[in-house]
Design an enzyme around this catalytic site. Structure first.
Site, PDB file in Angstrom:
ATOM      1  N   ASN A  46       0.827  -1.203   0.000  1.00 55.01           N
ATOM      2  CA  ASN A  46       0.000   0.000   0.000  1.00 55.01           C
ATOM      3  C   ASN A  46       0.865   1.257   0.000  1.00 55.01           C
ATOM      4  O   ASN A  46       1.851   1.338   0.742  1.00 55.01           O
ATOM      5  CB  ASN A  46      -0.890   0.009   1.248  1.00 55.01           C
ATOM      6  CG  ASN A  46      -1.818  -1.188   1.310  1.00 55.01           C
ATOM      7  OD1 ASN A  46      -2.291  -1.659   0.286  1.00 55.01           O
ATOM      8  ND2 ASN A  46      -2.066  -1.696   2.505  1.00 55.01           N
ATOM      9  N   GLN A  72      -2.342   2.664   3.383  1.00 54.07           N
ATOM     10  CA  GLN A  72      -1.060   2.636   4.109  1.00 54.07           C
ATOM     11  C   GLN A  72      -1.239   3.309   5.464  1.00 54.07           C
ATOM     12  O   GLN A  72      -1.755   4.435   5.545  1.00 54.07           O
ATOM     13  CB  GLN A  72       0.038   3.352   3.309  1.00 54.07           C
ATOM     14  CG  GLN A  72       1.420   3.222   3.954  1.00 54.07           C
ATOM     15  CD  GLN A  72       2.541   3.847   3.109  1.00 54.07           C
ATOM     16  OE1 GLN A  72       2.291   4.532   2.118  1.00 54.07           O
ATOM     17  NE2 GLN A  72       3.776   3.592   3.525  1.00 54.07           N
ATOM     18  N   HIS A 109       6.667  -1.370   3.174  1.00 48.37           N
ATOM     19  CA  HIS A 109       6.568  -2.790   3.554  1.00 48.37           C
ATOM     20  C   HIS A 109       5.724  -3.525   2.527  1.00 48.37           C
ATOM     21  O   HIS A 109       4.847  -2.931   1.905  1.00 48.37           O
ATOM     22  CB  HIS A 109       5.989  -2.970   4.958  1.00 48.37           C
ATOM     23  CG  HIS A 109       4.708  -2.234   5.179  1.00 48.37           C
ATOM     24  ND1 HIS A 109       4.672  -0.888   5.455  1.00 48.37           N
ATOM     25  CD2 HIS A 109       3.430  -2.639   5.151  1.00 48.37           C
ATOM     26  CE1 HIS A 109       3.419  -0.502   5.592  1.00 48.37           C
ATOM     27  NE2 HIS A 109       2.639  -1.542   5.399  1.00 48.37           N
TER      28      HIS A 109
HETATM   29  P1  AMP Z   1      -0.343  -0.902   5.932  1.00 51.69           P
HETATM   30  O1  AMP Z   1      -1.794  -0.689   6.224  1.00 51.69           O
HETATM   31  O2  AMP Z   1      -0.069  -1.442   4.561  1.00 51.69           O
HETATM   32  O3  AMP Z   1       0.484   0.328   6.253  1.00 51.69           O
HETATM   33  O4  AMP Z   1       0.095  -2.066   6.890  1.00 51.69           O
HETATM   34  C1  AMP Z   1       0.554  -1.879   8.187  1.00 51.69           C
HETATM   35  C2  AMP Z   1       0.476  -3.233   8.860  1.00 51.69           C
HETATM   36  O5  AMP Z   1       1.385  -3.235   9.928  1.00 51.69           O
HETATM   37  C3  AMP Z   1      -0.891  -3.588   9.431  1.00 51.69           C
HETATM   38  O6  AMP Z   1      -1.327  -4.820   8.852  1.00 51.69           O
HETATM   39  C4  AMP Z   1      -0.632  -3.720  10.922  1.00 51.69           C
HETATM   40  O7  AMP Z   1      -1.360  -4.776  11.508  1.00 51.69           O
HETATM   41  C5  AMP Z   1       0.860  -3.985  10.974  1.00 51.69           C
HETATM   42  N1  AMP Z   1       1.565  -3.523  12.161  1.00 51.69           N
HETATM   43  C6  AMP Z   1       1.563  -2.265  12.672  1.00 51.69           C
HETATM   44  N2  AMP Z   1       2.382  -2.199  13.738  1.00 51.69           N
HETATM   45  C7  AMP Z   1       2.933  -3.436  13.887  1.00 51.69           C
HETATM   46  C8  AMP Z   1       3.859  -4.013  14.812  1.00 51.69           C
HETATM   47  N3  AMP Z   1       4.387  -3.305  15.808  1.00 51.69           N
HETATM   48  N4  AMP Z   1       4.173  -5.318  14.660  1.00 51.69           N
HETATM   49  C9  AMP Z   1       3.632  -6.056  13.657  1.00 51.69           C
HETATM   50  N5  AMP Z   1       2.756  -5.569  12.755  1.00 51.69           N
HETATM   51  C10 AMP Z   1       2.413  -4.283  12.869  1.00 51.69           C
END
Ligand code: AMP
Ligand code: ZN
Length: 138
Positions: A88, A95, A101
């Site tokens: 994203n 995002q 990521h």
């Molecule tokens: P996005 O929405 O593409 O920015 O994805 C961010 C992702 O990061 C989401 O699926 C969250 O569940 C995950 N996330 C956020 N903080 C953490 C963390 N500390 N450890 C593992 N996953 C995380």
């Protein structure tokens, strides 16, 4: 470059513990804490890039292959039958963490829909005009 205020910089570089699936000199892959399905993994570069537009060539050339490798390992280890690579860019795209990521999301037979959309029905003139507008900025 790392960003001192970025949680994914800290996780990628081992300053905050995580459930690590894979690590090399450039990347750490961790389990998502809010998984869309069992095994949902995030590939994090150890350097800070806000999104795919900032990602440098060195990282960009490796990340897709790593996604495929992790997806194949999920099929063997978890019994999923497919996987989605999702990435994203920008708030409107979903995002929420502004450190590049790539999601690797295992998909299981009869699992819930995860990445879906309602197909539109543009005519050929609209397709042509839209393609030209994008092309003009490349
Ligand atoms: P996005 O929405 O593409 O920015 O994805 C961010 C992702 O990061 C989401 O699926 C969250 O569940 C995950 N996330 C956020 N903080 C953490 C963390 N500390 N450890 C593992 N996953 C995380
Ligand atoms: Zn970062």
């Amino acid at each position: 470059m790392k960003d001192d205020n970025c949680i994914f910089c800290k996780i990628a570089n081992g300053e905050i513990p995580s459930a690590t699936v894979y690590e090399d000199e450039r990347f750490r892959a961790i389990l998502d804490m809010g998984p869309a399905s069992k095994g949902h993994t995030l590939i994090l570069p150890k350097e800070h890039f806000k999104d795919v537009c900032e990602l440098d060539e060195e990282y960009a050339s490796k990340v897709l292959q790593l996604g495929g490798k992790i997806g194949a390992a999920m099929k063997k280890s978890l019994g999923c039958t497919g996987f989605n690579l999702v990435q994203n860019n920008g708030t409107s795209a979903g995002q929420t963490v502004f450190h590049f990521h790539m999601h690797v999301i295992p998909r299981y037979d009869n699992g819930a829909p995860i990445v879906t959309w309602e197909p539109g029905s543009p005519d050929s003139e609209e397709l042509k005009e839209t393609a030209e507008r994008i092309h003009a900025e490349l």
